[in-house]
Design a protein around this motif. Structure first.
Motif, PDB file in Angstrom:
ATOM      1  N   LYS A  85       0.834  -1.209   0.000  1.00 21.81           N
ATOM      2  CA  LYS A  85       0.000   0.000   0.000  1.00 21.81           C
ATOM      3  C   LYS A  85       0.866   1.256   0.000  1.00 21.81           C
ATOM      4  O   LYS A  85       0.588   2.212  -0.724  1.00 21.81           O
ATOM      5  N   PHE A  86       1.907   1.252   0.819  1.00 25.61           N
ATOM      6  CA  PHE A  86       2.839   2.377   0.871  1.00 25.61           C
ATOM      7  C   PHE A  86       3.525   2.555  -0.486  1.00 25.61           C
ATOM      8  O   PHE A  86       3.617   3.670  -1.000  1.00 25.61           O
ATOM      9  N   SER A  87       3.956   1.453  -1.079  1.00 30.41           N
ATOM     10  CA  SER A  87       4.627   1.489  -2.388  1.00 30.41           C
ATOM     11  C   SER A  87       3.695   2.042  -3.459  1.00 30.41           C
ATOM     12  O   SER A  87       4.123   2.809  -4.334  1.00 30.41           O
ATOM     13  N   ARG A  88       2.434   1.659  -3.417  1.00 29.34           N
ATOM     14  CA  ARG A  88       1.456   2.170  -4.390  1.00 29.34           C
ATOM     15  C   ARG A  88       1.320   3.683  -4.285  1.00 29.34           C
ATOM     16  O   ARG A  88       1.314   4.396  -5.287  1.00 29.34           O
ATOM     17  N   LYS A  89       1.224   4.171  -3.060  1.00 28.11           N
ATOM     18  CA  LYS A  89       1.105   5.611  -2.834  1.00 28.11           C
ATOM     19  C   LYS A  89       2.319   6.352  -3.410  1.00 28.11           C
ATOM     20  O   LYS A  89       2.181   7.367  -4.081  1.00 28.11           O
ATOM     21  N   VAL A  90       3.502   5.824  -3.156  1.00 26.96           N
ATOM     22  CA  VAL A  90       4.729   6.442  -3.661  1.00 26.96           C
ATOM     23  C   VAL A  90       4.783   6.345  -5.189  1.00 26.96           C
ATOM     24  O   VAL A  90       5.138   7.311  -5.863  1.00 26.96           O
ATOM     25  N   ALA A  91       4.394   5.206  -5.745  1.00 24.70           N
ATOM     26  CA  ALA A  91       4.390   5.031  -7.206  1.00 24.70           C
ATOM     27  C   ALA A  91       3.488   6.062  -7.877  1.00 24.70           C
ATOM     28  O   ALA A  91       3.847   6.622  -8.928  1.00 24.70           O
ATOM     29  N   LYS A  92       2.332   6.312  -7.289  1.00 24.63           N
ATOM     30  CA  LYS A  92       1.412   7.309  -7.848  1.00 24.63           C
ATOM     31  C   LYS A  92       2.057   8.698  -7.850  1.00 24.63           C
ATOM     32  O   LYS A  92       1.881   9.474  -8.791  1.00 24.63           O
ATOM     33  N   ALA A  93       2.791   9.024  -6.801  1.00 22.57           N
ATOM     34  CA  ALA A  93       3.479  10.319  -6.730  1.00 22.57           C
ATOM     35  C   ALA A  93       4.605  10.401  -7.763  1.00 22.57           C
ATOM     36  O   ALA A  93       4.792  11.442  -8.402  1.00 22.57           O
ATOM     37  N   ILE A  94       5.335   9.308  -7.947  1.00 23.81           N
ATOM     38  CA  ILE A  94       6.405   9.293  -8.958  1.00 23.81           C
ATOM     39  C   ILE A  94       5.805   9.518 -10.337  1.00 23.81           C
ATOM     40  O   ILE A  94       6.324  10.303 -11.130  1.00 23.81           O
ATOM     41  N   GLU A  95       4.691   8.842 -10.606  1.00 26.51           N
ATOM     42  CA  GLU A  95       4.022   8.960 -11.904  1.00 26.51           C
ATOM     43  C   GLU A  95       3.587  10.397 -12.205  1.00 26.51           C
ATOM     44  O   GLU A  95       3.600  10.830 -13.353  1.00 26.51           O
ATOM     45  N   LYS A  96       3.210  11.142 -11.170  1.00 29.66           N
ATOM     46  CA  LYS A  96       2.815  12.543 -11.339  1.00 29.66           C
ATOM     47  C   LYS A  96       4.026  13.453 -11.560  1.00 29.66           C
ATOM     48  O   LYS A  96       3.873  14.572 -12.035  1.00 29.66           O
ATOM     49  N   THR A  97       5.213  12.956 -11.200  1.00 32.63           N
ATOM     50  CA  THR A  97       6.416  13.785 -11.193  1.00 32.63           C
ATOM     51  C   THR A  97       7.340  13.530 -12.372  1.00 32.63           C
ATOM     52  O   THR A  97       7.927  14.454 -12.925  1.00 32.63           O
ATOM     53  N   VAL A  98       7.479  12.268 -12.754  1.00 35.96           N
ATOM     54  CA  VAL A  98       8.465  11.860 -13.757  1.00 35.96           C
ATOM     55  C   VAL A  98       7.752  11.379 -15.019  1.00 35.96           C
ATOM     56  O   VAL A  98       6.844  10.543 -14.938  1.00 35.96           O
ATOM     57  N   ASP A  99       8.169  11.886 -16.153  1.00 41.18           N
ATOM     58  CA  ASP A  99       7.616  11.442 -17.427  1.00 41.18           C
ATOM     59  C   ASP A  99       7.989   9.971 -17.665  1.00 41.18           C
ATOM     60  O   ASP A  99       9.178   9.631 -17.679  1.00 41.18           O
ATOM     61  N   CYS A 100       6.982   9.105 -17.792  1.00 44.78           N
ATOM     62  CA  CYS A 100       7.225   7.686 -18.037  1.00 44.78           C
ATOM     63  C   CYS A 100       5.942   7.042 -18.542  1.00 44.78           C
ATOM     64  O   CYS A 100       4.858   7.614 -18.417  1.00 44.78           O
TER      65      CYS A 100
END
Length: 129
Positions: A62-77
């Motif tokens: 769950k923690f990893s999912r939250k962080v992944a969502k933030a990365i997705e908003k920040t880094v073009d991928c």
């Protein structure tokens, strides 16, 4: 002996922190496959992911999912890849890797950043949590 991650968690050595709660910390990988490559780590030093108590394992995801969502908003991928390998550091950690192609997951192609670039990226991802 404490793992390198435990030393980061305890503040004995620096890390580029993206997120933290009572049980977990997320830091940028200092030898990243791609910009935004982040490690989600339980604060409890556990060697193997499937040795974790089920509730802690679920909370790590769950923690990893939250962080992944933030990365997705920040880094073009195209998407965020997930890997749990665990051979290089005997302390559970989940790799979250922004992907453009399959080579980003192979741990063979690395990218470099300055201290300032790491700090700026960590701050940007944190802002998107």
């Amino acid at each position: 002996m404490s793992s390198i991650f435990t030393k980061i968690i305890n503040g004995e050595i620096p890390g580029y922190k993206v997120a933290e709660d009572d049980d977990f910390i997320a830091i940028l990988d200092v030898n990243p496959n791609a910009k935004g490559h982040t490690l989600c780590i339980p604060k409890q030093e556990i060697n193997k992911i499937f040795d974790m108590e089920e509730a802690l394992y679920t909370d790590l995801m769950k923690f990893s999912r939250k962080v992944a969502k933030a990365i997705e908003k920040t880094v073009d991928c195209k998407r965020i890849g997930v890997a749990v390998v665990g051979l290089e550091v005997p302390h559970v950690h989940v790799h979250l890797i922004p992907l453009h192609d399959m080579d980003d997951m192979r741990f063979q192609r690395k990218v470099s950043f300055t201290k300032e670039e790491f700090e700026s990226l960590a701050t940007a991802i944190s802002a998107n949590l």
